[in-house]
Write a protein that holds these residues in place. Structure first.
Motif, short mmCIF file in Angstrom:
data_model
loop_
_atom_site.label_atom_id
_atom_site.label_comp_id
_atom_site.label_asym_id
_atom_site.label_seq_id
_atom_site.Cartn_x
_atom_site.Cartn_y
_atom_site.Cartn_z
N LEU A 1 72.85 24.13 -24.91
CA LEU A 1 71.57 23.91 -24.24
C LEU A 1 71.82 23.53 -22.79
CD1 LEU A 1 69.95 21.54 -26.93
CD2 LEU A 1 69.59 24.01 -26.72
N GLU A 2 71.03 24.09 -21.88
CA GLU A 2 71.12 23.66 -20.48
C GLU A 2 69.74 23.77 -19.85
OE1 GLU A 2 74.54 24.99 -18.31
OE2 GLU A 2 73.79 24.21 -16.39
N LEU A 3 69.38 22.76 -19.07
CA LEU A 3 68.01 22.68 -18.55
C LEU A 3 67.74 23.69 -17.43
CD1 LEU A 3 67.72 18.82 -18.72
CD2 LEU A 3 66.47 20.48 -20.11
N LEU B 1 64.96 19.40 -28.31
CA LEU B 1 65.94 18.81 -27.38
C LEU B 1 65.78 19.38 -25.99
CD1 LEU B 1 69.34 18.78 -29.34
CD2 LEU B 1 67.68 16.93 -29.07
N LEU B 2 65.55 20.69 -25.93
CA LEU B 2 65.47 21.40 -24.64
C LEU B 2 64.17 21.08 -23.92
CD1 LEU B 2 67.23 23.43 -23.06
CD2 LEU B 2 66.00 25.26 -24.23
N TRP C 1 69.19 31.42 -33.18
CA TRP C 1 67.95 31.00 -32.51
C TRP C 1 68.23 31.06 -31.01
CZ3 TRP C 1 67.82 26.91 -29.04
CH2 TRP C 1 66.55 26.66 -28.50
N THR C 2 67.28 31.62 -30.26
CA THR C 2 67.40 31.59 -28.80
C THR C 2 66.03 31.21 -28.22
OG1 THR C 2 66.76 33.90 -28.40
CG2 THR C 2 69.09 33.49 -28.80
N ASN C 3 66.05 30.63 -27.06
CA ASN C 3 64.77 30.37 -26.39
C ASN C 3 64.37 31.62 -25.59
OD1 ASN C 3 66.42 30.25 -24.09
ND2 ASN C 3 65.19 28.65 -23.16
#
Ligand code: IPD
Length: 260
Positions: A205-207, A257-258, A227-229
């Motif tokens: 995960l990275e913002l 979390l993201l 799973w992907t955003n």
């Protein structure tokens, strides 16, 4: 584009990524990879530029006139046609310090979405690749996302950069650790993403991350059942987006979390 054409492009990209990683590694062996700084904690080596030039020349030979966006040389890209998206060395800070945790990433967008990826890590002689409808492989063998269902067994890599306020990163790390996940920060977003596609990590995960760091890994991860955003949406090619890839059963937790 037909599946057979995508498969052929994937094979070419995998060979190019492998060759480019060898070139970067050899430059460092020869002492040419001297680091300079683009900004605080933002490294640049001679190998970054040389590797991107190599990839651009080869892609131009294989696919004349197609658009290319690269981390070091940029590029004005738009439209629904094929767009090659290059990170000549992801994990440049690691590369510059003599670490082996870096890779070359080739992505291709089609119809404005991530459609193909080829990622080469020289130290382990690994090439990850995938394309929409063609599956995902590591050195030719099919890969799958982790089957993890229990957050307290999950290992989640969190990407950090100075593009995002530190307190936002801390808040995401706090949420992950409070839920019982183990965390890592490895310095190569692309490797963290693609290692989530092969199930060595439960998520990355990275913002905020740029298209060249994530396009190839995202295409591979989708074919590996992750799973992907919705990283490849909006203005992702020009501005990047938050990114998340992980074990499918953990999707709602990872999205939490993201997104905070
Ligand atoms: C960086 C790395 C880092 C990630 C950053 C990226 P670079 O790319 O992937 O792990 O957290 O967001 O910019 O500079 O090594 O190509």
């Amino acid at each position: 584009m037909k599946t057979a054409e995508l498969a052929a492009r994937r094979a070419i990209a995998a060979d190019l990524a492998r060759e480019a990683a060898g070139l970067a590694w050899q430059m460092r062996e020869d002492g040419m990879g001297v680091a300079s700084m683009k900004g605080a904690q933002d490294f640049l080596t001679e190998a970054d530029g040389a590797t991107e030039r190599f990839l651009r020349e080869r892609l131009e030979k294989h696919f004349p006139g197609e658009m290319i966006l690269g981390e070091e040389m940029g590029g004005a890209v738009s439209g629904d046609g094929p767009i090659w998206i290059l990170d000549p060395i992801d994990g440049t800070a690691n590369f510059a310090r003599g670490s082996d945790r870096w890779c070359v990433s080739i992505g291709m967008a089609l119809g404005g979405r991530a459609a193909l990826g080829a990622i080469a890590r020289h130290a382990t002689a690994e090439v990850f690749s995938g394309a929409t409808g063609c599956g995902a492989t590591l050195n030719g063998k099919p890969i799958r996302a982790a089957a993890t269902t229990d957050v307290t067994r999950a290992i989640v890599e969190l990407g950090w950069s100075r593009r995002i306020p530190l307190e936002n990163f801390h808040a995401m790390a706090q949420r992950a650790m409070a839920a019982g996940a183990g965390i890592r920060v490895g310095g190569s977003g692309t490797l963290g993403l693609v290692e989530s596609a092969v199930g060595r990590l439960d998520a990355y995960l990275e913002l905020h991350i740029n298209a060249w760091d994530a396009c190839g890994a995202l295409a591979i991860a989708r074919e590996a059942g992750c799973w992907t955003n919705d990283f490849d949406s909006g203005d992702w090619l020009a501005s990047g987006n938050p990114v998340g890839i992980g074990a499918p059963a953990l999707g709602p937790f990872l999205a939490g979390l993201l997104n905070g």
